[in-house]
Design a protein around this motif. Structure first.
Motif, PDB file in Angstrom:
ATOM      1  N   ILE A 160       0.872  -1.174   0.000  1.00  0.00           N
ATOM      2  CA  ILE A 160       0.000   0.000   0.000  1.00  0.00           C
ATOM      3  C   ILE A 160       0.911   1.227   0.000  1.00  0.00           C
ATOM      4  N   TYR A 161       0.872   1.975  -1.089  1.00  0.00           N
ATOM      5  CA  TYR A 161       1.828   3.061  -1.295  1.00  0.00           C
ATOM      6  C   TYR A 161       1.226   4.378  -0.823  1.00  0.00           C
ATOM      7  N   MET A 162       1.775   4.911   0.303  1.00  0.00           N
ATOM      8  CA  MET A 162       1.222   6.118   0.913  1.00  0.00           C
ATOM      9  C   MET A 162       2.249   7.231   1.078  1.00  0.00           C
ATOM     10  N   ALA A 163       3.464   7.051   0.547  1.00  0.00           N
ATOM     11  CA  ALA A 163       4.452   8.125   0.596  1.00  0.00           C
ATOM     12  C   ALA A 163       4.012   9.267  -0.306  1.00  0.00           C
ATOM     13  N   LYS A 164       4.460  10.470  -0.003  1.00  0.00           N
ATOM     14  CA  LYS A 164       4.121  11.612  -0.847  1.00  0.00           C
ATOM     15  C   LYS A 164       4.757  11.446  -2.238  1.00  0.00           C
ATOM     16  N   GLN A 165       4.132  12.039  -3.251  1.00  0.00           N
ATOM     17  CA  GLN A 165       4.673  11.945  -4.599  1.00  0.00           C
ATOM     18  C   GLN A 165       6.052  12.593  -4.726  1.00  0.00           C
ATOM     19  N   THR A 166       6.373  13.487  -3.808  1.00  0.00           N
ATOM     20  CA  THR A 166       7.698  14.109  -3.821  1.00  0.00           C
ATOM     21  C   THR A 166       8.809  13.088  -3.562  1.00  0.00           C
ATOM     22  N   TYR A 167       8.439  11.898  -3.078  1.00  0.00           N
ATOM     23  CA  TYR A 167       9.428  10.845  -2.805  1.00  0.00           C
ATOM     24  C   TYR A 167       9.391   9.733  -3.852  1.00  0.00           C
ATOM     25  N   ASN A 168       8.668   9.921  -4.950  1.00  0.00           N
ATOM     26  CA  ASN A 168       8.524   8.866  -5.955  1.00  0.00           C
ATOM     27  C   ASN A 168       9.860   8.356  -6.493  1.00  0.00           C
ATOM     28  N   ASP A 169      10.792   9.257  -6.743  1.00  0.00           N
ATOM     29  CA  ASP A 169      12.070   8.850  -7.341  1.00  0.00           C
ATOM     30  C   ASP A 169      12.820   7.851  -6.470  1.00  0.00           C
ATOM     31  N   THR A 170      12.618   7.935  -5.171  1.00  0.00           N
ATOM     32  CA  THR A 170      13.276   7.009  -4.241  1.00  0.00           C
ATOM     33  C   THR A 170      12.387   5.807  -3.932  1.00  0.00           C
ATOM     34  N   ALA A 171      11.115   6.061  -3.653  1.00  0.00           N
ATOM     35  CA  ALA A 171      10.228   5.009  -3.145  1.00  0.00           C
ATOM     36  C   ALA A 171       9.807   4.003  -4.207  1.00  0.00           C
ATOM     37  N   ILE A 172       9.529   4.460  -5.425  1.00  0.00           N
ATOM     38  CA  ILE A 172       9.044   3.527  -6.451  1.00  0.00           C
ATOM     39  C   ILE A 172      10.091   2.447  -6.772  1.00  0.00           C
ATOM     40  N   PRO A 173      11.375   2.788  -6.948  1.00  0.00           N
ATOM     41  CA  PRO A 173      12.362   1.711  -7.149  1.00  0.00           C
ATOM     42  C   PRO A 173      12.447   0.747  -5.972  1.00  0.00           C
ATOM     43  N   GLN A 174      12.253   1.249  -4.758  1.00  0.00           N
ATOM     44  CA  GLN A 174      12.273   0.368  -3.585  1.00  0.00           C
ATOM     45  C   GLN A 174      11.103  -0.604  -3.628  1.00  0.00           C
ATOM     46  N   ILE A 175       9.951  -0.127  -4.049  1.00  0.00           N
ATOM     47  CA  ILE A 175       8.789  -1.015  -4.210  1.00  0.00           C
ATOM     48  C   ILE A 175       9.063  -2.045  -5.295  1.00  0.00           C
ATOM     49  N   THR A 214       0.543  -6.898  -5.891  1.00  0.00           N
ATOM     50  CA  THR A 214      -0.338  -5.768  -6.148  1.00  0.00           C
ATOM     51  C   THR A 214       0.214  -4.538  -5.436  1.00  0.00           C
ATOM     52  N   VAL A 215       0.205  -3.398  -6.137  1.00  0.00           N
ATOM     53  CA  VAL A 215       0.590  -2.121  -5.530  1.00  0.00           C
ATOM     54  C   VAL A 215      -0.655  -1.249  -5.488  1.00  0.00           C
ATOM     55  N   CYS A 216      -1.096  -0.937  -4.273  1.00  0.00           N
ATOM     56  CA  CYS A 216      -2.278  -0.094  -4.075  1.00  0.00           C
ATOM     57  C   CYS A 216      -1.813   1.335  -3.811  1.00  0.00           C
ATOM     58  N   VAL A 217      -2.152   2.251  -4.714  1.00  0.00           N
ATOM     59  CA  VAL A 217      -1.660   3.627  -4.633  1.00  0.00           C
ATOM     60  C   VAL A 217      -2.685   4.502  -3.915  1.00  0.00           C
ATOM     61  N   CYS A 218      -2.275   5.064  -2.779  1.00  0.00           N
ATOM     62  CA  CYS A 218      -3.165   5.896  -1.962  1.00  0.00           C
ATOM     63  C   CYS A 218      -2.689   7.357  -1.906  1.00  0.00           C
ATOM     64  N   GLN A 219      -1.867   7.757  -2.843  1.00  0.00           N
ATOM     65  CA  GLN A 219      -1.340   9.118  -2.843  1.00  0.00           C
ATOM     66  C   GLN A 219      -2.382  10.116  -3.345  1.00  0.00           C
ATOM     67  N   ASN A 220      -2.073  11.400  -3.196  1.00  0.00           N
ATOM     68  CA  ASN A 220      -2.909  12.455  -3.730  1.00  0.00           C
ATOM     69  C   ASN A 220      -2.629  12.664  -5.218  1.00  0.00           C
ATOM     70  N   GLY A 221      -3.488  13.450  -5.866  1.00  0.00           N
ATOM     71  CA  GLY A 221      -3.299  13.747  -7.274  1.00  0.00           C
ATOM     72  C   GLY A 221      -3.800  12.619  -8.164  1.00  0.00           C
ATOM     73  N   ILE A 222      -3.111  12.417  -9.295  1.00  0.00           N
ATOM     74  CA  ILE A 222      -3.423  11.322 -10.225  1.00  0.00           C
ATOM     75  C   ILE A 222      -2.153  10.473 -10.313  1.00  0.00           C
ATOM     76  N   PRO A 223      -1.831   9.698  -9.275  1.00  0.00           N
ATOM     77  CA  PRO A 223      -0.505   9.084  -9.157  1.00  0.00           C
ATOM     78  C   PRO A 223      -0.332   7.733  -9.843  1.00  0.00           C
ATOM     79  N   GLU A 224      -1.432   7.099 -10.256  1.00  0.00           N
ATOM     80  CA  GLU A 224      -1.331   5.724 -10.754  1.00  0.00           C
ATOM     81  C   GLU A 224      -0.478   5.601 -12.009  1.00  0.00           C
TER      82      GLU A 224
END
Length: 337
Positions: free
Chosen positions: A72-87, A96-106
């Motif tokens: 369940i991905y709840m980090a802010k989108q400002t951390y995508n460059d670091t967090a997405i590779p870790q996922i 399954t990756v469940c995206v719970c961020q703000n905006g249109i993050p999928e």
């Protein structure tokens, strides 16, 4: 099933506590070592509209091992460059990756891990991080909800598997139109999260201010106009029709809309926007992923978004040290009322 929350901040700490309370084993993953240590030592302390402490298991990203069935991905989108590779390093073809961020993050997540693995779950409740090991729920427990769907629209096995986990905390409404759900949540964030941050106040501070509510009505209408031009029809929120709530016309029509908006947002009266929390704590916020998305889409389809643009300018200015986080920022909006 191996479950993790990536980004155990204000929202992730609370959701992790509820899932743990329901009897599931779950890893709460966050780079804030002091927070992780407090969670492991003392449990997740949840205050606000509830009050309980739940033992949880927390780790830092470098401690992740093996493959997770659900992240369940709840980090802010400002951390995508670091967090997405870790996922990506800890999932396989069945994950399954469940995206719970703000905006249109999928879209950003699906580009990295594959669209078939991604489901989206806009969050219908608020929280405020209190410090290591503690988060405050700011929405009444009876109003906790998620909406859930896949980018492909199908209510598939991944959606149903995720639904069961999210239901540990609240109601989950499944939809075959995730992007419409996302635009509904985007409007919610662009209005009250965006403007309350720009004005240095809470949601309640906006709700109590008649001038601010006129701006809220305009921000929401800009969102609806952009979405309409893109061929997107917003989904209702808890039975409320945003086309009725953000209808603009003569003074009587506008006041009726504002009255309905106040009714819809009253349960979130105590909330301080996560963007504001970031700015207060010296972190970058998601303004470009919220109001900025509305402005970008508006430019692409030729729809003016002047109030959203002003919100972006002021919040980005606070972030960059040009403006203060202050209620006095209303002076920057007077020409738009």
């Amino acid at each position: 099933m191996r479950i993790a929350i990536m980004g155990a901040g204000s929202l992730g700490t609370i959701l992790g506590a509820y899932i743990s309370k329901a009897g599931y084993a779950i890893d709460l993953i966050d780079p804030y070592k002091e927070h992780v240590d407090a969670l492991n030592k003392e449990g997740a302390r949840i205050i606000g509209t509830v009050n309980f402490t739940q033992p949880v298991h927390a780790i830092t990203p470098d401690e992740m091992e093996g493959v997770y069935d659900l992240i369940i991905y709840m980090a802010k989108q400002t951390y995508n460059d670091t967090a997405i590779p870790q996922i990506k390093a800890h999932i396989d073809e069945n994950s399954t990756v469940c995206v719970c961020q703000n905006g249109i993050p999928e879209y950003a997540v699906s580009e990295a891990v594959g669209v078939e693995k991604v489901v989206g779950a806009p969050v219908g409740w608020g929280a405020t991080f209190q410090g290591p090991g503690c988060s405050a729920l700011t929405t009444d427990e009876g109003r906790l909800n998620f909406t859930l769907g896949s980018l492909e629209g199908e209510v598939n096995e991944r959606v149903l598997k995720t639904k069961k986990i999210l239901e540990c905390m609240g109601e989950v409404v499944v939809s075959e139109n995730l992007i419409s759900l996302r635009w509904t949540k985007l409007l919610m964030n662009a209005t009250f999260s965006g403007l309350s941050t720009a004005l240095g106040t809470t949601f309640g501070g906006v709700l109590d201010d008649d001038v601010a509510m006129k701006l809220i009505l305009k921000i929401g209408k800009e969102c609806l106009d952009v979405a309409a031009e893109k061929g997107i029809t917003l989904e209702p929120y808890e039975g409320y029709d945003f086309y009725q709530a953000f209808k603009r016309g003569d003074e009587k029509t506008n006041q009726e809309s504002i009255k309905l908006i106040r009714e819809i947002w009253k349960p979130h009266y105590k909330l301080t926007a996560s963007m504001a929390q970031d700015l207060i704590n010296g972190r970058k916020c998601e303004i470009y992923d919220i109001n900025g998305i509305v402005c970008k889409a508006g430019k692409e389809c030729g729809i003016p978004t002047p109030v959203n643009e002003r919100v972006v300018k002021i919040v980005a200015g606070i972030q960059d040290g040009i403006y203060e986080y202050s209620k006095n920022n209303m002076e920057f909006f007077k020409d738009l009322v």
